[in-house]
Design an enzyme around this catalytic site. Structure first.
Site, PDB file in Angstrom:
ATOM      1  NE  ARG A 143      -9.047  -0.041   2.615  1.00 46.56           N
ATOM      2  CZ  ARG A 143      -9.051  -0.170   3.932  1.00 46.56           C
ATOM      3  NH1 ARG A 143      -8.190   0.506   4.667  1.00 46.56           N
ATOM      4  NH2 ARG A 143      -9.896  -0.973   4.529  1.00 46.56           N
ATOM      5  N   GLY A 149     -10.022  -7.559   8.402  1.00 50.90           N
ATOM      6  CA  GLY A 149      -9.156  -6.838   9.317  1.00 50.90           C
ATOM      7  C   GLY A 149      -8.932  -7.575  10.612  1.00 50.90           C
ATOM      8  NE  ARG A 150     -13.953  -7.316  15.018  1.00 53.45           N
ATOM      9  CZ  ARG A 150     -14.977  -6.672  14.489  1.00 53.45           C
ATOM     10  NH1 ARG A 150     -14.765  -5.531  13.869  1.00 53.45           N
ATOM     11  NH2 ARG A 150     -16.192  -7.163  14.556  1.00 53.45           N
ATOM     12  CD  GLN A 202      -2.881   1.226   2.316  1.00 56.91           C
ATOM     13  OE1 GLN A 202      -2.402   1.530   3.402  1.00 56.91           O
ATOM     14  NE2 GLN A 202      -4.168   0.997   2.132  1.00 56.91           N
ATOM     15  CE1 TYR A 205      -3.318   9.074   7.716  1.00 52.94           C
ATOM     16  CE2 TYR A 205      -4.207   7.093   6.687  1.00 52.94           C
ATOM     17  CZ  TYR A 205      -3.758   7.773   7.814  1.00 52.94           C
ATOM     18  OH  TYR A 205      -3.752   7.151   9.031  1.00 52.94           O
TER      19      TYR A 205
END
Length: 369
Positions: free
Chosen positions: A226, A317-318, A102, A174
């Site tokens: 993304r 993810g988690r 990424q 970002y």
């Protein structure tokens, strides 16, 4: 072995083939050295989560020295990062899992203390709405073009390191998202104002990376993007603007679009888009032109079956933090064996240090204790 859609192999437009439709989502690790070089802990963290998923997307790697967002961040801004990145790609590519790096620039979402006294940069000199935010310096036009070149250089390093692709991090407030956002982008030149002008940076950046891959990659190499669908600030990105963005990007030679969400069936805040989930609206807008990756609170095979109805891939993810073998268990219909919680004693075994442990504790306390 499951016969569900998520168990099927897939060949991306670039020619990269994955063995199933599961990806590990990019999650901040904060495990790298001060200079962005990867550590043995970080290599092990990715290695134990490889083997089963179709692809693993790394944590954000900053492409510019002034784009570093936090200590322990992975770097791809210098050739000195290539040897460690090559180790990382190899650690992920066990048993045919694809490695995706990424690429990112933090923009205003950093601090002068992280940049060793240098002031953060952004499209405009507007602070983020968070307690510790500093007012950034507005980028000069030549600096904007240089950051695009930095992303292209980061792509070349990813190719040289042996990755199977890159993901452009246009999400989570970002720099790339900052250009598209009317909150962080108050420019009155060609880079700001209308939604078309705010899209210009993304347009040139994505085209530049596509051309770089065509010129530099000798093997199939994928490019993903993304995005975050909405902002809470006023002014901020609204869902109708995101659908405009999706329509533009779906016409480019990308391999996938990847939405960043806390819950895959989350509904828009806009009244005009509440009949269906944002995921469903995006999937319809893309209309098969490019593969779509959904994400957000996919806990078991039941969630996976539901989420894959309006997407082509599922990012995890988690659940992969808690159980590195989650994919294998779901593919083999062994949901009951999925690890649901992680104790302090299990942290070392699972290499859950720094960023990822904080991620679990702060954002996922309902599941992981």
């Amino acid at each position: 072995m499951s016969s569900e859609k998520y168990a099927q192999s897939f060949t991306f437009p670039s020619g990269v083939k994955v063995k199933n439709r599961f990806m590990m989502a990019p999650m901040t690790t904060k495990m790298s050295f001060y200079d962005g070089v990867i550590t043995s802990d970080e290599l092990r963290y990715y290695y134990i989560r490889s083997k089963e998923a179709g692809a693993i997307i790394t944590a954000a790697a900053n492409v510019s020295d002034n784009g570093k967002g936090w200590e322990g961040e992975l770097g791809v801004s210098n050739d000195l990062h290539i040897p460690g990145l090559a180790q990382l790609a190899s650690a992920i590519q066990i048993n045919g899992t694809k490695a995706i790096l990424q690429l990112y620039h933090g923009g205003r979402m950093t601090h002068s203390s992280i940049l060793r006294g240098e002031r953060p940069v952004a499209p405009s000199a507007v602070k983020a709405e968070r307690p510790t935010a500093e007012e950034p310096r507005a980028l000069e036009e030549e600096e904007i073009y240089q950051i695009i070149e930095d992303f292209k250089a980061g792509t070349i390093r990813a190719i040289q390191a042996g990755f199977d692709g890159v993901e452009i991090h246009g999400a989570n407030t970002y720099l790339i998202q900052q250009f598209f956002s009317p909150h962080s982008n108050r420019r009155d030149d060609i880079w700001g104002g209308s939604v078309e002008n705010r899209y210009r940076f993304i347009d040139l950046l994505v085209d530049g990376i596509i051309e770089t891959v065509k010129e530099e990659a000798e093997e199939p190499f994928l490019i993903g993007y993304r995005f975050s669908p909405e902002e809470y600030e006023t002014p901020g990105i609204r869902f109708n603007e995101t659908l405009y963005l999706m329509d533009q990007l779906a016409s480019k030679e990308l391999d996938y679009l990847h939405m960043s969400l806390g819950k895959y069936n989350q509904v828009s805040r806009l009244e005009d888009y509440q009949e269906k989930s944002m995921q469903e609206y995006v999937y319809e807008t893309i209309d098969g032109r490019v593969p779509f990756v959904s994400v957000g609170d996919i806990r078991d095979s039941k969630d996976a079956k539901e989420a894959i109805k309006s997407s082509d891939f599922l990012a995890l993810g988690r659940v992969m933090l808690a159980d590195p073998h989650w994919v294998g268990k779901v593919l083999n219909n062994k949901d009951k064996w999925i690890r649901q919680t992680v104790s302090e004693e299990e942290r070392e075994e699972l290499v859950l240090t720094n960023g990822v442990w904080g991620f679990m504790k702060n954002m996922m306390s309902d599941r992981l204790k």
